[in-house]
Every structure is written in structure tokens, then in C-alpha cells.
Design a protein around this motif. Structure first.
Motif, PDB file in Angstrom:
ATOM      1  N   CYS A  78      24.540  43.282  57.748  1.00 34.42           N
ATOM      2  CA  CYS A  78      25.331  43.547  56.546  1.00 34.42           C
ATOM      3  C   CYS A  78      25.635  45.038  56.453  1.00 34.42           C
ATOM      4  O   CYS A  78      24.742  45.851  56.206  1.00 34.42           O
ATOM      5  N   SER A  79      26.881  45.394  56.654  1.00 36.97           N
ATOM      6  CA  SER A  79      27.304  46.794  56.514  1.00 36.97           C
ATOM      7  C   SER A  79      27.297  47.175  55.039  1.00 36.97           C
ATOM      8  O   SER A  79      27.241  46.307  54.151  1.00 36.97           O
ATOM      9  N   LYS A  80      27.375  48.466  54.772  1.00 37.72           N
ATOM     10  CA  LYS A  80      27.417  48.921  53.378  1.00 37.72           C
ATOM     11  C   LYS A  80      28.670  48.402  52.675  1.00 37.72           C
ATOM     12  O   LYS A  80      28.629  48.013  51.501  1.00 37.72           O
ATOM     13  N   GLU A  81      29.776  48.367  53.408  1.00 35.70           N
ATOM     14  CA  GLU A  81      31.030  47.867  52.829  1.00 35.70           C
ATOM     15  C   GLU A  81      30.926  46.388  52.487  1.00 35.70           C
ATOM     16  O   GLU A  81      31.361  45.947  51.412  1.00 35.70           O
ATOM     17  N   LEU A  82      30.316  45.602  53.401  1.00 29.50           N
ATOM     18  CA  LEU A  82      30.159  44.173  53.157  1.00 29.50           C
ATOM     19  C   LEU A  82      29.223  43.927  51.982  1.00 29.50           C
ATOM     20  O   LEU A  82      29.441  43.010  51.181  1.00 29.50           O
ATOM     21  N   ILE A  84      28.754  45.770  49.311  1.00 27.84           N
ATOM     22  CA  ILE A  84      29.471  46.011  48.052  1.00 27.84           C
ATOM     23  C   ILE A  84      30.482  44.885  47.799  1.00 27.84           C
ATOM     24  O   ILE A  84      30.661  44.436  46.662  1.00 27.84           O
ATOM     25  N   LYS A  85      31.106  44.405  48.855  1.00 30.81           N
ATOM     26  CA  LYS A  85      32.054  43.302  48.711  1.00 30.81           C
ATOM     27  C   LYS A  85      31.351  42.061  48.166  1.00 30.81           C
ATOM     28  O   LYS A  85      31.872  41.387  47.257  1.00 30.81           O
ATOM     29  N   GLN A  86      30.171  41.745  48.697  1.00 27.01           N
ATOM     30  CA  GLN A  86      29.405  40.597  48.224  1.00 27.01           C
ATOM     31  C   GLN A  86      28.939  40.802  46.785  1.00 27.01           C
ATOM     32  O   GLN A  86      28.893  39.861  45.991  1.00 27.01           O
ATOM     33  N   THR A  87      28.593  42.051  46.469  1.00 27.07           N
ATOM     34  CA  THR A  87      28.157  42.372  45.115  1.00 27.07           C
ATOM     35  C   THR A  87      29.272  42.111  44.103  1.00 27.07           C
ATOM     36  O   THR A  87      29.044  41.558  43.024  1.00 27.07           O
ATOM     37  N   LYS A  88      30.481  42.487  44.477  1.00 30.27           N
ATOM     38  CA  LYS A  88      31.636  42.267  43.592  1.00 30.27           C
ATOM     39  C   LYS A  88      31.946  40.779  43.440  1.00 30.27           C
ATOM     40  O   LYS A  88      32.220  40.296  42.342  1.00 30.27           O
ATOM     41  N   SER A  89      31.901  40.046  44.546  1.00 29.60           N
ATOM     42  CA  SER A  89      32.327  38.646  44.549  1.00 29.60           C
ATOM     43  C   SER A  89      31.418  37.745  43.724  1.00 29.60           C
ATOM     44  O   SER A  89      31.837  36.677  43.268  1.00 29.60           O
ATOM     45  N   ILE A  98      28.524  48.283  39.927  1.00 24.23           N
ATOM     46  CA  ILE A  98      28.968  48.240  41.321  1.00 24.23           C
ATOM     47  C   ILE A  98      29.169  49.650  41.862  1.00 24.23           C
ATOM     48  O   ILE A  98      28.757  49.965  42.989  1.00 24.23           O
ATOM     49  N   ASP A  99      29.782  50.517  41.064  1.00 28.12           N
ATOM     50  CA  ASP A  99      29.974  51.915  41.472  1.00 28.12           C
ATOM     51  C   ASP A  99      28.637  52.616  41.685  1.00 28.12           C
ATOM     52  O   ASP A  99      28.477  53.406  42.627  1.00 28.12           O
ATOM     53  N   PHE A 100      27.685  52.318  40.814  1.00 26.64           N
ATOM     54  CA  PHE A 100      26.355  52.922  40.932  1.00 26.64           C
ATOM     55  C   PHE A 100      25.683  52.498  42.231  1.00 26.64           C
ATOM     56  O   PHE A 100      25.105  53.321  42.953  1.00 26.64           O
ATOM     57  N   GLN A 101      25.771  51.213  42.570  1.00 31.97           N
ATOM     58  CA  GLN A 101      25.163  50.720  43.808  1.00 31.97           C
ATOM     59  C   GLN A 101      25.841  51.323  45.038  1.00 31.97           C
ATOM     60  O   GLN A 101      25.184  51.597  46.044  1.00 31.97           O
ATOM     61  N   LYS A 102      27.146  51.533  44.947  1.00 29.14           N
ATOM     62  CA  LYS A 102      27.867  52.165  46.057  1.00 29.14           C
ATOM     63  C   LYS A 102      27.370  53.588  46.280  1.00 29.14           C
ATOM     64  O   LYS A 102      27.185  54.020  47.423  1.00 29.14           O
ATOM     65  N   LYS A 103      27.131  54.320  45.202  1.00 25.50           N
ATOM     66  CA  LYS A 103      26.615  55.684  45.322  1.00 25.50           C
ATOM     67  C   LYS A 103      25.223  55.686  45.939  1.00 25.50           C
ATOM     68  O   LYS A 103      24.891  56.537  46.775  1.00 25.50           O
ATOM     69  N   ILE A 104      24.407  54.735  45.522  1.00 34.41           N
ATOM     70  CA  ILE A 104      23.049  54.632  46.083  1.00 34.41           C
ATOM     71  C   ILE A 104      23.115  54.387  47.588  1.00 34.41           C
ATOM     72  O   ILE A 104      22.407  55.022  48.376  1.00 34.41           O
ATOM     73  N   LEU A 105      23.973  53.462  48.007  1.00 34.35           N
ATOM     74  CA  LEU A 105      24.107  53.148  49.432  1.00 34.35           C
ATOM     75  C   LEU A 105      24.635  54.332  50.228  1.00 34.35           C
ATOM     76  O   LEU A 105      24.178  54.595  51.352  1.00 34.35           O
ATOM     77  N   ASP A 106      25.579  55.068  49.661  1.00 33.09           N
ATOM     78  CA  ASP A 106      26.153  56.224  50.350  1.00 33.09           C
ATOM     79  C   ASP A 106      25.106  57.307  50.603  1.00 33.09           C
ATOM     80  O   ASP A 106      25.214  58.075  51.562  1.00 33.09           O
ATOM     81  N   ARG A 238      20.242  49.924  35.576  1.00 28.04           N
ATOM     82  CA  ARG A 238      20.340  50.811  36.739  1.00 28.04           C
ATOM     83  C   ARG A 238      19.012  50.999  37.464  1.00 28.04           C
ATOM     84  O   ARG A 238      18.969  51.073  38.696  1.00 28.04           O
ATOM     85  N   SER A 239      17.933  51.097  36.707  1.00 29.14           N
ATOM     86  CA  SER A 239      16.630  51.312  37.340  1.00 29.14           C
ATOM     87  C   SER A 239      16.216  50.125  38.215  1.00 29.14           C
ATOM     88  O   SER A 239      15.393  50.267  39.117  1.00 29.14           O
ATOM     89  N   MET A 240      16.810  48.952  37.937  1.00 29.67           N
ATOM     90  CA  MET A 240      16.497  47.758  38.716  1.00 29.67           C
ATOM     91  C   MET A 240      17.496  47.503  39.840  1.00 29.67           C
ATOM     92  O   MET A 240      17.209  46.737  40.770  1.00 29.67           O
ATOM     93  N   LEU A 241      18.652  48.130  39.751  1.00 27.99           N
ATOM     94  CA  LEU A 241      19.679  47.941  40.776  1.00 27.99           C
ATOM     95  C   LEU A 241      19.362  48.685  42.069  1.00 27.99           C
ATOM     96  O   LEU A 241      19.846  48.314  43.137  1.00 27.99           O
ATOM     97  N   VAL A 242      18.536  49.723  41.971  1.00 27.79           N
ATOM     98  CA  VAL A 242      18.218  50.535  43.148  1.00 27.79           C
ATOM     99  C   VAL A 242      17.561  49.699  44.238  1.00 27.79           C
ATOM    100  O   VAL A 242      17.887  49.819  45.422  1.00 27.79           O
ATOM    101  N   SER A 243      16.626  48.811  43.833  1.00 29.15           N
ATOM    102  CA  SER A 243      15.921  48.002  44.835  1.00 29.15           C
ATOM    103  C   SER A 243      16.859  47.049  45.565  1.00 29.15           C
ATOM    104  O   SER A 243      16.632  46.720  46.738  1.00 29.15           O
ATOM    105  N   ASN A 244      17.944  46.592  44.891  1.00 26.77           N
ATOM    106  CA  ASN A 244      18.945  45.753  45.574  1.00 26.77           C
ATOM    107  C   ASN A 244      19.529  46.475  46.780  1.00 26.77           C
ATOM    108  O   ASN A 244      19.788  45.875  47.826  1.00 26.77           O
ATOM    109  N   CYS A 245      19.758  47.764  46.615  1.00 31.64           N
ATOM    110  CA  CYS A 245      20.437  48.553  47.643  1.00 31.64           C
ATOM    111  C   CYS A 245      19.520  48.938  48.791  1.00 31.64           C
ATOM    112  O   CYS A 245      19.983  49.103  49.926  1.00 31.64           O
ATOM    113  N   LEU A 246      18.235  49.084  48.531  1.00 31.64           N
ATOM    114  CA  LEU A 246      17.338  49.671  49.526  1.00 31.64           C
ATOM    115  C   LEU A 246      16.596  48.668  50.399  1.00 31.64           C
ATOM    116  O   LEU A 246      16.325  48.940  51.572  1.00 31.64           O
TER     117      LEU A 246
END
Length: 468
Positions: A78-82, A84-89, A98-106, A238-246
């Protein structure tokens, strides 16, 4: 001769005879007494020899025979782009989330080949116990199968089993899942560690070490993993979204032994384990906390702003204890002297940070995130080369929780860097808040050509530039 003279002679002879009898009796008792003491000493010496011989035969040293890290199938990449795409869908997140998770991944230090379970690549994501169980079974069974293949071990020879997973803890337990699948013997000692975060893998190693001190001539299997499906958060805190990304899919199986003859085929000898727990302090205890969010009552793992300070606090306590075992005397003196000066004379004095590069040849720091690795690198004064295994593991596999330190050691092996006598330091952090470390000594050179691990077919592509 007169009657008086005869009587006197008789009495004298009788007395002499009596004294002779008494003397012989006493000598016999003395000899008997000392013969008993001599026999007792010989008996004790014999017992001591037998015990010593048995202890030598049944060594209390703990050996790492081998380990295996799970490499998921390509359809889980799963790429970073994919991501975020799955997160949106899925339709569960607000635009700002979604923007916050994108920043975390970047800023994560991730590459584009980390793995997620297939359940998170579906639209919408399928979060369920069934899917969580599928994920865990594929990881655990895959890692153990690879380990048994590498070590040529039979599953029925395993006497101790320890599994650890922080989030997903079904009934029956993960250890029971392993026993059932591999048909382990009914006398096996099983332990399942839960809720102990990313450092639980090293806690499991320490537990195995303690058990192997008691149960002689035994093999212990440690299985470390985390479950991405059950830990996925579908809310907007937001404090719980970080673990989704990592967090990403991963797991490791480790075979330990206390059988002295295994020193010939084992890779490493376990030198030290140090466990530090700062749960008595509220800020540390609450820094990683599973709970429901305030709005939708959706369960997630909250990472507080005090997480980094808690990690630093726990690390300092841990290395203070570890330093007594591994640091040269001069380094210990520098640390103690500055500590005493700061505490009793001048509070502005900075406590000396010991140079652990003098003690270790390889560093495997838990891949908690880029910020965590950067801070550890700064505190310990490590070079980019020394932190390369950790940064490359974060880039390639993401944060695989308790198994990350094993992907890092596998990286060192695949690079051909492990030589006989090398010392390896594994460091991991976990909820509670905890910092746990393990120190290993290489028993032989590890030939990368003969090794099969998750890096083998792509190790020449690394290192890569992960600077942002």
C-alpha cells in the motif's frame, strides 16, 4: 609372694586392662566419628560434582537459535497515495482528517511498499474480528513456518510458547491458536501478552529467559506481532488518527534455547535484558491510551503530546540501569560524577550521556516513527550508518510494532554486517509507559548468501535517501 602383693598385682593388671579397654573404645569412637565426617565430606563432594556437571550440561545461558520475519504477499502493498485514496473512499473521515493523515504520512519516513491487510484495501474497509483473525493467522503461521524451516525444528519439540499482540486478543488466545494449528504437545507452557505496546516483544524475550532459567534442556518460541485491522480507527479524533498512518502488517518468530550443545548452531547469546516501567507517573501512563472518542464513541488508540517526553524519560532510566552492565568504567564515572554534581551542587550542570557506541556494534531502535528515531539518534549520538537499519525498516515495512527490532536485525544480517563477537542492542518503547532493551552477542559470522529473510531479494536497493 604375699597375699597382699598378689592382690596388688591383680588390681594393677586389672586397671591396666581396663584402661586399655577404655583407650581402645575411645580410639574406635574417634575413628568412627572421623570416618563419618570423612564419609559426609565425600558424599557432599560427590553431590557437588554431580550438580556442577549437570549445570554445565544443562547450561543456564540463553541462545537465539534463529528467527524469522514475516514478509506479506505483494497484494498487500500500500503506497502512501493508495492509503489516502482508501481513506477517502470509506466515507468515514472529514476532509480535515484526511488532510491531517496525509501530512502524517508525508513526514512518516515511509516508502511506498509498506503492507496493510487486504481488509483495509476493500471499499469500504472491512473492520471485523473475522478479518482480524485472518490477518493474525497469516502473519503468525507464516513466521513460524519460516522459522521451523530455517532451524529444521519439529513443532512438538517446543516446550515454551509466548505470543504477544497489544490490540487483538481473541478467545481462545493467540497462543492457543498456535497450539491448535501446529498441534503442539499438551504439556507446553503457554503465555499470551496483551496491551503492552510495541515493547512487548522484548518483554516476551525477558519472560522466555526467566522460564529457561528454570526449565532445563528446553526450547522457547516467542511470536511477536500487532493487528492492523482491529487497531484501525474510523473516527475524526486527531490523536487517534496517527496510529492509522503509522502501523503496518508484520510479525516475527524467535526460537530460544538453553541447551548447551545449541551454542554451536545458534546465532546469538542473550547477554542482558533491562525493563523500565514508568506507569506510576500519570503523564507516562496516559501517553498511549485506548479509549472511545468524545463524539461518536468509536474506539481508538490515542497518542498524547507527552509521548516523546515519556519516551525520553523512560529511555534515560533504562540506559542508566543498562550502563552498569555494559559501559567501560570511565564512562560510568563520567555519568555518576555529573549526576552527583547536578543533584547536590549545581542544578545547571548537564548530566553526561554515556557513549554507548563504545559498547555496541549494531543498534536496532524500534521504528516508532521518524521523529522518534531522530530523537534517539540525537540523544545517543548515533551516526546515520548506525541508525540505518532502523530508518530503512521504517521506510520499507513501516511501524510493525513489537516485531520491528527483528526486521532491523534481519537487515544487518542481509547486509553481511554481523560478525562473531559483535554486540547488538535492541531498544523498544511501549504503552504503560515502558522502555525495554535486549543485548545480544553474535556467536558466529552470519553469511548473507545463506540467509533467507524479508530483505534477501532486495537488500541491494538499500539504503535509500529518506531525508525530507
Amino acid at each position: 609372694m604375699s597375699m597382699f602383693s598378689m592382690s596388688f598385682l591383680f588390681l594393677a593388671q586389672s586397671k591396666s586392662y581396663t584402661l586399655s579397654i577404655i583407650r581402645d573404645y575411645l580410639n574406635t569412637q574417634i575413628l568412627f566419628k572421623y570416618s563419618n565426617i570423612f564419609s559426609l565430606l565425600m558424599w557432599c563432594a560427590s553431590i557437588s560434582y554431580i550438580v556442577t556437571f549437570y549445570q554445565k550440561k544443562c547450561s543456564k545461558k540463553v541462545y537465539l537459535v534463529d528467527f524469522a520475519c514475516y514478509k506479506p504477499f505483494p497484494n498487500g502493498i500500500c503506497s502512501k497515495e493508495l492509503f489516502i485514496k482508501q481513506t477517502k473512499s470509506g466515507g468515514n473521515f472529514k476532509d480535515e482528517s484526511i488532510d491531517f493523515q496525509k501530512k502524517i504520512l508525508d513526514r512518516s519516513g515511509f516508502g511506498d511498499k509498506t503492507y496493510v491487510p487486504e481488509s483495509l484495501l476493500k471499499i469500504p474497509q472491512n473492520i471485523s474480528i473475522v478479518e482480524a483473525r485472518k490477518e493474525t493467522e497469516s502473519v503468525i503461521f507464516g513466521a513460524i513456518n519460516d522459522l521451523l524451516l530455517k532451524t529444521k525444528m519439529k513443532a512438538e519439540d517446543i516446550e515454551i510458547l509466548i505470543t504477544n499482540c497489544s490490540i487483538f486478543n481473541p478467545v481462545p488466545s493467540l497462543s492457543a491458536m498456535v497450539v491448535n494449528h501446529f498441534k503442539l504437545k499438551h504439556t507446553i507452557l503457554c503465555y499470551n501478552l496483551s496491551g503492552m505496546g510495541c515493547s512487548a516483544g522484548l518483554i516476551a524475550i525477558d519472560l522466555a529467559k526467566q522460564l529457561l532459567q528454570v526449565h532445563q534442556n528446553s526450547y522457547a518460541l516467542v511470536v511477536s506481532t500487532e493487528n492492523t485491522n482491529s487497531g484501525y480507527y474510523l473516527g475524526n479524533n486527531r490523536s487517534m488518527l496517527v496510529s492509522n498512518c503509522l502501523f503496518r502488517v508484520g510479525g516475527a518468530a524467535i526460537l530460544l534455547s538453553n541447551i548447551s550443545s545449541d551454542s554451536q548452531r545458534s546465532k546469538y547469546h542473550l547477554k542482558h535484558t533491562v525493563r523500565t516501567h514508568k506507569g506510576s507517573q500519570d503523564t507516562c501512563y496516559n501517553s498511549v491510551f485506548q479509549k472511545e472518542d468524545e463524539t461518536n464513541k468509536i474506539t481508538g488508540v490515542s497518542l498524547s503530546k507527552e509521548l516523546m517526553s515519556s519516551a525520553g524519560f523512560a529511555l534515560k532510566a533504562n540506559i542508566t540501569t543498562l550502563g552498569k552492565y555494559v559501559l567501560p568504567l570511565l564512562e560510568q564515572f563520567k555519568f555518576v560524577s555529573t549526576f552527583v554534581v547536578k543533584k547536590y551542587f549545581n542544578n545547571k550542570v548537564k548530566i553526561y550521556t554515556p557513549d554507548f557506541k563504545l559498547c555496541f556494534d549494531h543498534f536496532c531502535v524500534h521504528t516508532g516513527g521518524k521523529a522518534v528515531l531522530d530523537e534517539i539518534q540525537k540523544v545517543l549520538g548515533l551516526s546515520d550508518f548506525q541508525l540505518e537499519p532502523s530508518k530503512m525498516t521504517l521506510y520499507r515495512y513501516g511501524n510493525t510494532s513489537s516485531s520491528s527490532v527483528w526486521y532491523e536485525l534481519a537487515y544487518c544480517e542481509a547486509k553481511g554486517r554481523i560478525r562473531k563477537g559483535d554486540r547488538i542492542w535492541q531498544i523498544a518503547f511501549g504503552s504503560g509507559f515502558k522502555c525495554n532493551t535486549a543485548v545480544w552477542c553474535a556467536l558466529r559470522n552470519v553469511d548473507p548468501i545463506k540467509e533467507i529473510n524479508p530483505w534477501s531479494d532486495e537488500i541491494n536497493e538499500f539504503p535509500v535517501d529518506v531525508s525530507i
